[in-house]
Design a protein around this motif. Structure first.
Motif, PDB file in Angstrom:
ATOM      1  N   TYR A  66       0.846  -1.195   0.000  1.00  0.00           N
ATOM      2  CA  TYR A  66       0.000   0.000   0.000  1.00  0.00           C
ATOM      3  C   TYR A  66       0.880   1.244   0.000  1.00  0.00           C
ATOM      4  CZ  TYR A  66      -4.004   2.918   1.329  1.00  0.00           C
ATOM      5  OH  TYR A  66      -4.997   3.854   1.358  1.00  0.00           O
ATOM      6  N   ASP A  67       0.494   2.258  -0.750  1.00  0.00           N
ATOM      7  CA  ASP A  67       1.288   3.488  -0.849  1.00  0.00           C
ATOM      8  C   ASP A  67       0.723   4.551   0.091  1.00  0.00           C
ATOM      9  OD1 ASP A  67       2.647   5.800  -1.539  1.00  0.00           O
ATOM     10  OD2 ASP A  67       2.571   5.396  -3.697  1.00  0.00           O
ATOM     11  N   PHE A  68       1.356   4.683   1.250  1.00  0.00           N
ATOM     12  CA  PHE A  68       0.912   5.692   2.211  1.00  0.00           C
ATOM     13  C   PHE A  68       1.313   7.099   1.793  1.00  0.00           C
ATOM     14  CE2 PHE A  68       0.418   2.051   5.131  1.00  0.00           C
ATOM     15  CZ  PHE A  68      -0.832   2.338   5.640  1.00  0.00           C
ATOM     16  N   ASN A  69       2.232   7.248   0.850  1.00  0.00           N
ATOM     17  CA  ASN A  69       2.549   8.588   0.354  1.00  0.00           C
ATOM     18  C   ASN A  69       1.349   9.178  -0.381  1.00  0.00           C
ATOM     19  OD1 ASN A  69       5.514   7.351   0.464  1.00  0.00           O
ATOM     20  ND2 ASN A  69       5.621   9.585   0.577  1.00  0.00           N
ATOM     21  N   ILE A 107      -2.706   8.706   7.703  1.00  0.00           N
ATOM     22  CA  ILE A 107      -1.758   8.824   8.817  1.00  0.00           C
ATOM     23  C   ILE A 107      -2.032  10.110   9.599  1.00  0.00           C
ATOM     24  CG2 ILE A 107       0.687   9.112   9.425  1.00  0.00           C
ATOM     25  CD1 ILE A 107       1.292   7.396   6.878  1.00  0.00           C
ATOM     26  N   LEU A 108      -2.274  11.194   8.874  1.00  0.00           N
ATOM     27  CA  LEU A 108      -2.500  12.489   9.520  1.00  0.00           C
ATOM     28  C   LEU A 108      -3.773  12.495  10.364  1.00  0.00           C
ATOM     29  CD1 LEU A 108      -1.541  14.836   6.546  1.00  0.00           C
ATOM     30  CD2 LEU A 108      -0.171  14.345   8.582  1.00  0.00           C
ATOM     31  N   GLY A 147      11.845  12.528   2.657  1.00  0.00           N
ATOM     32  CA  GLY A 147      13.180  13.101   2.762  1.00  0.00           C
ATOM     33  C   GLY A 147      13.537  13.181   4.229  1.00  0.00           C
ATOM     34  N   PHE A 148      14.796  13.037   4.526  1.00  0.00           N
ATOM     35  CA  PHE A 148      15.220  13.039   5.922  1.00  0.00           C
ATOM     36  C   PHE A 148      16.152  14.206   6.159  1.00  0.00           C
ATOM     37  CE2 PHE A 148      17.834  11.881   9.539  1.00  0.00           C
ATOM     38  CZ  PHE A 148      16.892  11.387  10.427  1.00  0.00           C
ATOM     39  N   SER A 149      15.692  15.137   6.969  1.00  0.00           N
ATOM     40  CA  SER A 149      16.559  16.245   7.359  1.00  0.00           C
ATOM     41  C   SER A 149      16.043  16.842   8.658  1.00  0.00           C
ATOM     42  CB  SER A 149      16.609  17.322   6.271  1.00  0.00           C
ATOM     43  OG  SER A 149      15.352  17.951   6.155  1.00  0.00           O
ATOM     44  N   GLN A 183       4.462  16.607   7.604  1.00  0.00           N
ATOM     45  CA  GLN A 183       3.729  16.272   8.828  1.00  0.00           C
ATOM     46  C   GLN A 183       3.571  14.765   9.026  1.00  0.00           C
ATOM     47  OE1 GLN A 183       2.780  18.324  11.416  1.00  0.00           O
ATOM     48  NE2 GLN A 183       4.146  19.678  10.268  1.00  0.00           N
ATOM     49  N   ALA A 184       3.318  14.025   7.959  1.00  0.00           N
ATOM     50  CA  ALA A 184       3.176  12.571   8.084  1.00  0.00           C
ATOM     51  C   ALA A 184       4.491  11.946   8.555  1.00  0.00           C
ATOM     52  CB  ALA A 184       2.719  11.959   6.765  1.00  0.00           C
ATOM     53  N   ALA A 185       5.614  12.419   8.029  1.00  0.00           N
ATOM     54  CA  ALA A 185       6.915  11.886   8.440  1.00  0.00           C
ATOM     55  C   ALA A 185       7.194  12.210   9.907  1.00  0.00           C
ATOM     56  CB  ALA A 185       8.020  12.449   7.550  1.00  0.00           C
ATOM     57  N   ILE A 186       6.804  13.396  10.342  1.00  0.00           N
ATOM     58  CA  ILE A 186       6.986  13.779  11.748  1.00  0.00           C
ATOM     59  C   ILE A 186       6.154  12.871  12.650  1.00  0.00           C
ATOM     60  CG2 ILE A 186       6.533  15.613  13.424  1.00  0.00           C
ATOM     61  CD1 ILE A 186       7.264  17.608  11.106  1.00  0.00           C
ATOM     62  N   ILE A 187       4.915  12.604  12.246  1.00  0.00           N
ATOM     63  CA  ILE A 187       4.043  11.720  13.023  1.00  0.00           C
ATOM     64  C   ILE A 187       4.619  10.315  13.084  1.00  0.00           C
ATOM     65  CG2 ILE A 187       1.803  10.539  12.954  1.00  0.00           C
ATOM     66  CD1 ILE A 187       0.633  13.258  11.961  1.00  0.00           C
ATOM     67  N   LEU A 188       5.103   9.801  11.957  1.00  0.00           N
ATOM     68  CA  LEU A 188       5.667   8.448  11.939  1.00  0.00           C
ATOM     69  C   LEU A 188       6.903   8.349  12.823  1.00  0.00           C
ATOM     70  CD1 LEU A 188       5.187   7.596   8.180  1.00  0.00           C
ATOM     71  CD2 LEU A 188       3.965   6.580  10.127  1.00  0.00           C
TER      72      LEU A 188
END
Length: 102
Positions: A24-27, A33-34, A76-78, A84-89
């Protein structure tokens, strides 16, 4: 001890996760996720660092939702990422650190 996965590229990590059923593509569906972050569990994490360009850094999450969806999210990682989704994960992984395989 949990297994540790090392991949040369993000594509290699995505291919391996796909073989494990994370299709599944969560992107594309990051609103899931949000809107309901605690209905998702991070099972795998892979951080990719480019050889020469910090802009090549990425993180791949293997996620399972409470509804049974198994998928991936790539960000992206920085230090100044505003996805926001990456921060939540990342927070979910910290909260459930015993469950995340790095």
């Amino acid at each position: 001890m949990k297994p540790i996965y090392h991949y040369t590229t993000v594509s290699e990590a995505l291919n391996d996760l796909n073989e494990m059923g994370f299709t599944y593509d969560f992107n594309i569906n990051e609103n899931e996720i949000l809107k309901n972050p605690h209905q998702h569990e991070v099972k795998h994490i892979y951080r990719y660092e480019g050889d020469s360009d910090p802009g090549d850094e990425a993180i791949v999450y293997g996620i399972i939702s409470n509804s049974g969806k198994k998928g991936v999210f790539v960000a992206g990682f920085s230090a100044n990422s505003d996805n926001q989704a990456a921060i939540i994960l990342a927070k979910l992984c910290i909260e459930g650190s015993d469950q995340c395989e790095i």
